[in-house]
Design a protein around this motif. Structure first.
Motif, mmCIF file in Angstrom:
data_model
loop_
_atom_site.group_PDB
_atom_site.id
_atom_site.type_symbol
_atom_site.label_atom_id
_atom_site.label_comp_id
_atom_site.label_asym_id
_atom_site.label_seq_id
_atom_site.Cartn_x
_atom_site.Cartn_y
_atom_site.Cartn_z
ATOM 1 N N ARG A 1 34.091 93.248 35.269
ATOM 2 C CA ARG A 1 33.492 94.257 34.386
ATOM 3 C C ARG A 1 34.573 95.132 33.769
ATOM 4 N N LEU A 2 35.576 95.508 34.539
ATOM 5 C CA LEU A 2 36.685 96.291 33.998
ATOM 6 C C LEU A 2 37.380 95.536 32.877
ATOM 7 N N ALA A 3 37.563 94.229 33.052
ATOM 8 C CA ALA A 3 38.195 93.427 31.996
ATOM 9 C C ALA A 3 37.422 93.554 30.691
ATOM 10 N N GLU A 4 36.103 93.525 30.760
ATOM 11 C CA GLU A 4 35.295 93.676 29.545
ATOM 12 C C GLU A 4 35.448 95.066 28.944
ATOM 13 N N LEU A 5 35.468 96.082 29.805
ATOM 14 C CA LEU A 5 35.643 97.447 29.319
ATOM 15 C C LEU A 5 36.982 97.617 28.608
ATOM 16 N N VAL A 6 38.040 97.098 29.220
ATOM 17 C CA VAL A 6 39.370 97.198 28.605
ATOM 18 C C VAL A 6 39.392 96.447 27.280
ATOM 19 N N ASP A 7 38.773 95.278 27.272
ATOM 20 C CA ASP A 7 38.792 94.441 26.076
ATOM 21 C C ASP A 7 38.028 95.068 24.916
ATOM 22 N N SER A 8 36.931 95.762 25.237
ATOM 23 C CA SER A 8 36.058 96.305 24.193
ATOM 24 C C SER A 8 36.313 97.769 23.890
ATOM 25 N N GLY A 9 37.172 98.402 24.646
ATOM 26 C CA GLY A 9 37.419 99.821 24.439
ATOM 27 C C GLY A 9 36.531 100.717 25.260
ATOM 28 N N GLY A 10 35.701 100.129 26.110
ATOM 29 C CA GLY A 10 34.934 100.927 27.062
ATOM 30 C C GLY A 10 33.518 101.191 26.624
#
Length: 373
Positions: free
Chosen positions: A88-97
């Motif tokens: 989930r953190l990877a998605e947040l980092v990738d999308s800007g949160g």
């Protein structure tokens, strides 16, 4: 939105022990293929995975670790949850949160300053055996980056769900198993005086080790694990013995002193009983000693989520191989409560609560983007 609860359940249904974590590895790789990290390293130190957002290895790097292995009885320590939090953190980092609308349970997009530093995510195998972090470090990949903060977490039953548990100094104790091999000489049971029987020496060692517990003001612990003397042959006086202990301390310095005191005691007793002695360390863990600035950063990030923070002044007595990273990089490990009425870790009934995935990932994300040079 990606079904992280479903991912966690898939991982839970495919537990693999240390050195065998291919299902988790392949799940992580498939997830990263949907995102846009600047670098992905596969099969690191076995089945480890590293993903990096940022193109300059010399830039400051904030790193995060999750462990992926299971116990022989399954995912009864919550590593399936840790792995999912980092996905989930990877998605947040990738999308800007994103933030979560607590009234609707929905994730809503938001904007965060674009970080000028690197963000590195590590999914590590073989934590339970204490060998995974060393294998990752031995790969040399982490040393290619300028890691200025390194964070890890562990779910902890007995605390309210989502409570962030901080230890200002040591998070988890140093520990090691130690086996002492004592060799004398067998002889006929009718003439024991002609042999060298290690039995009395083993009894004396057991008594001596009991005196090590908290004997010098610092926490130190010696736990008797197993004793073996001779064999079930009633015509033979024993000539070989083994005695096994787990040694434990709250700092690396105290652990070194405890091992020195233990070895010295065994050497002295063995010499007096005319025995030769050798020793073997089993699954040694160093103490997970936190960096104070990193602990403060965790507290601030938790307040921003917001999550309740509780300080635990005494370290956890169990051990964590995250300690190996903290010997090389500044960082900290913290706990997150998995419920006051949960069974203890490693209990056959333990199951990681899905409700922790989002808040823990949000906490990590604030640590990822909030670093100031």
């Amino acid at each position: 939105m990606i079904d992280y609860k479903g991912i966690r359940h898939q991982l839970h249904e495919h537990p693999q022990t240390a050195g065998n974590e291919q299902f988790a590895h392949d799940t992580i790789i498939r997830h990263l293929q949907q995102l846009h990290p600047d670098k992905v390293y596969a099969n690191v130190g076995g089945y480890g995975v590293i993903a990096v957002w940022g193109k300059d290895p010399q830039a400051p790097t904030v790193a995060f670790r999750a462990d992926t292995d299971a116990l022989p009885i399954g995912h009864r320590c919550g590593h399936d949850g840790h792995t999912t939090i980092l996905l989930r953190l990877a998605e947040l980092v990738d999308s800007g949160g994103c933030v979560v609308d607590s009234t609707r349970g929905q994730a809503l997009p938001t904007t965060h300053p674009q970080p000028t530093h690197n963000i590195l995510l590590l999914w590590q195998p073989a934590e339970e055996t204490g060998t995974g972090s060393r294998a990752i470090l031995d790969s040399g990949i982490l040393q290619q980056y300028n890691i200025v903060r390194f964070y890890g977490l562990h779910n902890i039953p007995g605390y309210p769900l989502g409570t962030v548990v901080l230890c200002p100094r040591t998070f988890a104790a140093a520990s090691t198993g130690v086996v002492y091999h004592l060799d004398g000489r067998e002889t006929h049971a009718s003439t024991p005086e002609l042999g060298v029987n290690p039995g009395l020496a083993v009894a004396e060692i057991m008594q001596r080790f009991a005196s090590f517990n908290n004997s010098k003001g610092e926490f130190r612990q010696s736990t008797l694990i197993c004793v073996h003397v001779g064999q079930p042959a009633f015509g033979t006086s024993a000539g070989h013995g083994e005695v096994m202990f787990t040694l434990r301390a709250f700092t690396n310095d105290e652990m070194e002193r405890l091992i020195h005191d233990a070895n010295s005691a065994v050497d002295e007793i063995a010499a007096r009983h005319k025995l030769t002695v050798s020793r073997t360390l089993v699954e040694p863990f160093r103490a997970t000693e936190n960096n104070g600035d990193c602990v403060e950063a965790i507290e601030k990030a938790a307040e921003d989520v917001p999550l309740r923070v509780r300080y635990q002044m005494e370290p956890n007595r169990w051990s964590e191989d995250f300690a190996e990273y903290l010997l090389e990089f500044p960082g900290a490990m913290f706990g997150i409560g998995s419920g006051e009425h949960q069974p203890e870790l490693h209990h056959p009934s333990y199951d990681f609560p899905d409700a922790l995935i989002e808040p823990a990932a949000q906490l990590f994300f604030r640590l990822a983007v909030g670093y100031n040079q």
